[in-house]
Design a protein around this motif. Structure first.
Motif, short mmCIF file in Angstrom:
data_model
loop_
_atom_site.label_atom_id
_atom_site.label_comp_id
_atom_site.label_asym_id
_atom_site.label_seq_id
_atom_site.Cartn_x
_atom_site.Cartn_y
_atom_site.Cartn_z
N TYR A 22 1.04 -1.23 0.20
CA TYR A 22 -0.47 0.05 -0.23
C TYR A 22 0.89 0.73 -0.06
O TYR A 22 1.93 1.26 0.35
N ASP A 23 -0.10 2.45 -0.88
CA ASP A 23 0.95 3.49 -0.49
C ASP A 23 0.34 4.67 0.81
O ASP A 23 -0.69 4.70 0.20
N LEU A 24 0.90 4.54 1.59
CA LEU A 24 0.52 5.29 3.05
C LEU A 24 0.81 6.58 2.76
O LEU A 24 2.20 7.51 2.83
N VAL A 25 0.01 7.30 2.39
CA VAL A 25 0.19 8.78 2.03
C VAL A 25 0.41 10.07 3.03
O VAL A 25 0.33 11.10 3.30
N GLN A 26 -0.67 9.88 3.93
CA GLN A 26 -0.79 10.41 5.50
C GLN A 26 -1.22 9.78 6.29
O GLN A 26 -2.00 8.59 6.36
N ALA A 27 -0.16 9.63 7.63
CA ALA A 27 -0.86 9.47 8.87
C ALA A 27 -1.34 9.82 9.88
O ALA A 27 -0.60 11.47 10.42
N VAL A 61 -8.58 15.10 4.78
CA VAL A 61 -8.39 14.03 4.51
C VAL A 61 -8.66 13.44 3.51
O VAL A 61 -8.71 12.84 2.43
N ALA A 62 -10.37 14.25 2.76
CA ALA A 62 -10.86 14.02 1.66
C ALA A 62 -9.96 15.40 0.07
O ALA A 62 -10.18 14.28 -0.37
N SER A 63 -8.78 15.37 1.14
CA SER A 63 -8.73 16.33 -0.18
C SER A 63 -7.22 15.30 -0.55
O SER A 63 -6.51 15.51 -1.45
N LEU A 64 -6.63 14.04 0.10
CA LEU A 64 -6.06 13.56 -0.04
C LEU A 64 -6.20 12.18 -1.34
O LEU A 64 -5.61 11.37 -1.86
N ARG A 65 -7.78 12.23 -1.23
CA ARG A 65 -8.40 11.39 -1.87
C ARG A 65 -8.01 9.57 -1.46
O ARG A 65 -7.35 9.19 -2.80
N PRO A 66 -7.95 9.31 -0.78
CA PRO A 66 -7.47 8.01 -0.52
C PRO A 66 -8.49 6.97 -0.90
O PRO A 66 -9.84 7.14 -1.25
N ASP A 67 -7.72 5.38 -1.04
CA ASP A 67 -8.68 4.47 -2.11
C ASP A 67 -9.13 3.69 -0.76
O ASP A 67 -9.79 3.45 -0.59
N ILE A 68 -8.68 4.21 0.66
CA ILE A 68 -8.49 3.05 1.49
C ILE A 68 -8.67 3.84 3.19
O ILE A 68 -7.18 4.63 3.13
N ILE A 69 -9.14 4.06 4.28
CA ILE A 69 -8.62 4.74 5.24
C ILE A 69 -8.46 3.82 5.98
O ILE A 69 -9.54 2.83 6.38
N ILE A 70 -7.53 4.12 6.84
CA ILE A 70 -7.12 2.48 8.09
C ILE A 70 -7.04 3.03 9.41
O ILE A 70 -6.83 4.58 9.48
N GLY A 71 -7.30 2.23 10.25
CA GLY A 71 -6.97 2.39 12.23
C GLY A 71 -7.50 2.51 13.55
O GLY A 71 -8.63 1.50 12.74
N ILE A 102 -17.11 11.48 5.20
CA ILE A 102 -16.50 12.62 4.61
C ILE A 102 -15.43 13.10 2.88
O ILE A 102 -15.80 13.10 1.75
N ALA A 103 -14.62 11.47 3.18
CA ALA A 103 -13.24 11.48 2.35
C ALA A 103 -13.90 10.72 1.03
O ALA A 103 -13.85 10.10 -0.10
N ARG A 104 -15.14 9.26 1.85
CA ARG A 104 -15.75 8.45 0.94
C ARG A 104 -14.36 7.68 0.21
O ARG A 104 -14.45 7.37 -1.21
N PRO A 105 -13.95 7.04 1.21
CA PRO A 105 -12.67 6.32 0.38
C PRO A 105 -13.37 4.51 -0.59
O PRO A 105 -14.82 4.54 0.45
N ARG A 106 -12.70 3.80 -1.57
CA ARG A 106 -13.95 3.10 -1.60
C ARG A 106 -13.71 1.77 0.05
O ARG A 106 -14.72 1.16 -0.36
N TRP A 107 -12.26 1.62 0.40
CA TRP A 107 -12.62 0.88 1.48
C TRP A 107 -12.23 1.57 2.49
O TRP A 107 -11.87 2.95 2.86
N PHE A 108 -13.05 1.17 3.24
CA PHE A 108 -11.99 1.30 5.17
C PHE A 108 -11.04 0.10 5.76
O PHE A 108 -11.98 -0.89 5.55
#
Length: 397
Positions: A22-27, A61-71, A102-108
């Motif tokens: 996975y490509d970790l873009v922000q934490a 977070v939404a501006s990063l356009r994540p495919d998945i949010i984890i946590g 808010i961000a609506r990634p495909r997955w979480f």
């Protein structure tokens, strides 16, 4: 997949997802020792922020356009080792759902202790995630079956836009290893046994041929005089003959690799960072299951009760097998996708190029198989709803 992690802690979950590709873009995390540890070991993409501030962090977070949010939102309000009173920490479960909505990634992927499933905070979060269009698989996984030498049971929620509930359950169950990982697989203890401070009145001495109990902040404390004077009757050897684990050994049991840099954090803070983490091996296993489904390499199992339901409707054994096989074939054409309605499922199936190349009769059989399966699922849902209503009425009476 572009990945954002909330409540990242020392980086155990991120480490597992990175290993899976996975490509970790922000934490994000609010605790400075966690942020500093993450930055040293995982990357500079970590930010210190109070995640209660949804109005500020949500658009970010939404501006990063994540495919998945984890946590993993803080678990102290739910944990058996805590006070079990829902307060600010429990509200972070709601915040997690808000960020996803808010961000609506495909997955979480969200993880927590098992007790969180029955919380008011999760009930609210579940409603938000449902309203946002996510189907969810909820399951409890024992980390010892996923490469971690520890009987750590975590509640895992995996969500995907547009899916029906339970869509990933069979794939997660199928990711288990053939045997449990034990302490001797990961660390070398010549004594053959080790002491770990028990929770409550549990056993304190364990063999290296079994998994350790779930790591908590006080796991590596030396035996107290009370335990030395009154050891557990099931201890396999005397307490004095067992090794007392070092902080590094506890970290290895929790899934951190050798040489993880804790920097200048205090020993107490390091113990807390270790205890809070999701073991990286378990995170990696979940991450690989998600990737495989995203790629269409796996399909959900057809429930075992489906064939029996068909038999009760007068189908022959061969007809039941054929229908189940056709249902699986349709799922493969759909790349493992499930849908919240039968109409959407058929629409998606008919839009696939491979389906369009099939003979008309085969197309009809696949549609019929999915229709029967949808009827079966609807019947199960109605029965479950009736059962829950009956239980509620009995409790009210």
């Amino acid at each position: 997949m572009r990945t954002v992690e909330l409540f990242c802690g020392a980086g155990g979950m991120s480490l597992g997802f990175r290993r899976a590709g996975y490509d970790l873009v922000q934490a994000y995390d609010a605790w400075e020792p966690a942020v500093a540890t993450y930055r040293r070991n995982v990357g500079s993409h970590v930010w210190r922020h109070d995640l209660k501030d949804v109005f500020t962090i949500g658009p970010m977070v939404a501006s990063l356009r994540p495919d998945i949010i984890i946590g993993g939102p803080p678990c102290q309000d739910y944990s058996a080792a805590g006070k079990k009173v829902e307060g600010d920490n429990a509200s972070m479960t709601r915040a997690f759902a808000m960020y996803v909505s808010i961000a609506r990634p495909r997955w979480f992927v969200m993880e927590n202790v098992r007790q969180a499933k029955k919380s008011r905070a999760w009930a609210d979060a579940n409603d938000m995630l449902k309203a946002a269009g996510y189907g969810m698989t909820e399951t409890v996984l024992d980390a010892s079956w996923f490469g971690v030498p520890q009987s750590r049971k975590r509640w895992i929620v995996v969500g995907r836009l547009g899916e029906r509930d339970g869509f990933l359950a069979s794939a997660l169950a199928g990711a288990r290893s053939e045997r449990r990982t034990v302490v001797g697989d990961v660390i070398d203890l010549p004594q053959g046994h080790f002491y770990m401070r028990p929770f409550g009145d549990g056993r304190g001495v364990r063999s290296v041929e079994e998994p350790a109990p779930a790591i908590i902040r006080t796991s590596r404390e030396r035996p107290w005089p009370k335990y030395l004077n009154n050891p557990h009757p099931d201890d396999p050897v005397r307490v004095e003959e067992a090794a007392v684990l070092t902080q590094d050994q506890v970290a290895r049991i929790q899934g951190f690799p050798e040489g993880w840099d804790w920097g200048s954090a205090t020993a107490k803070d390091i113990d807390q960072l270790i205890a809070n983490a999701l073991p990286s091996q378990l995170a990696e296993a979940i991450a690989r299951v998600v990737l495989a489904r995203e790629a269409g390499d796996t399909i959900p199992n057809v429930e075992g009760g489906f064939a029996q339901w068909l038999r009760r409707r007068g189908r022959s054994a061969q007809s039941c097998r054929n229908t189940k096989s056709q249902c699986n074939r349709a799922r493969r054409l759909l790349a493992g996708r499930t849908f919240t309605s039968h109409a959407l499922e058929i629409e998606a199936l008919e839009a696939t190029w491979d389906f369009q190349q099939l003979e008309v009769r085969t197309q009809s059989n696949l549609r019929a198989a999915l229709r029967l399966h949808a009827e079966f699922l609807s019947m199960k849902a109605e029965r479950q709803g009736a059962r829950l209503t009956a239980i509620a009425l009995r409790k009210a009476a």
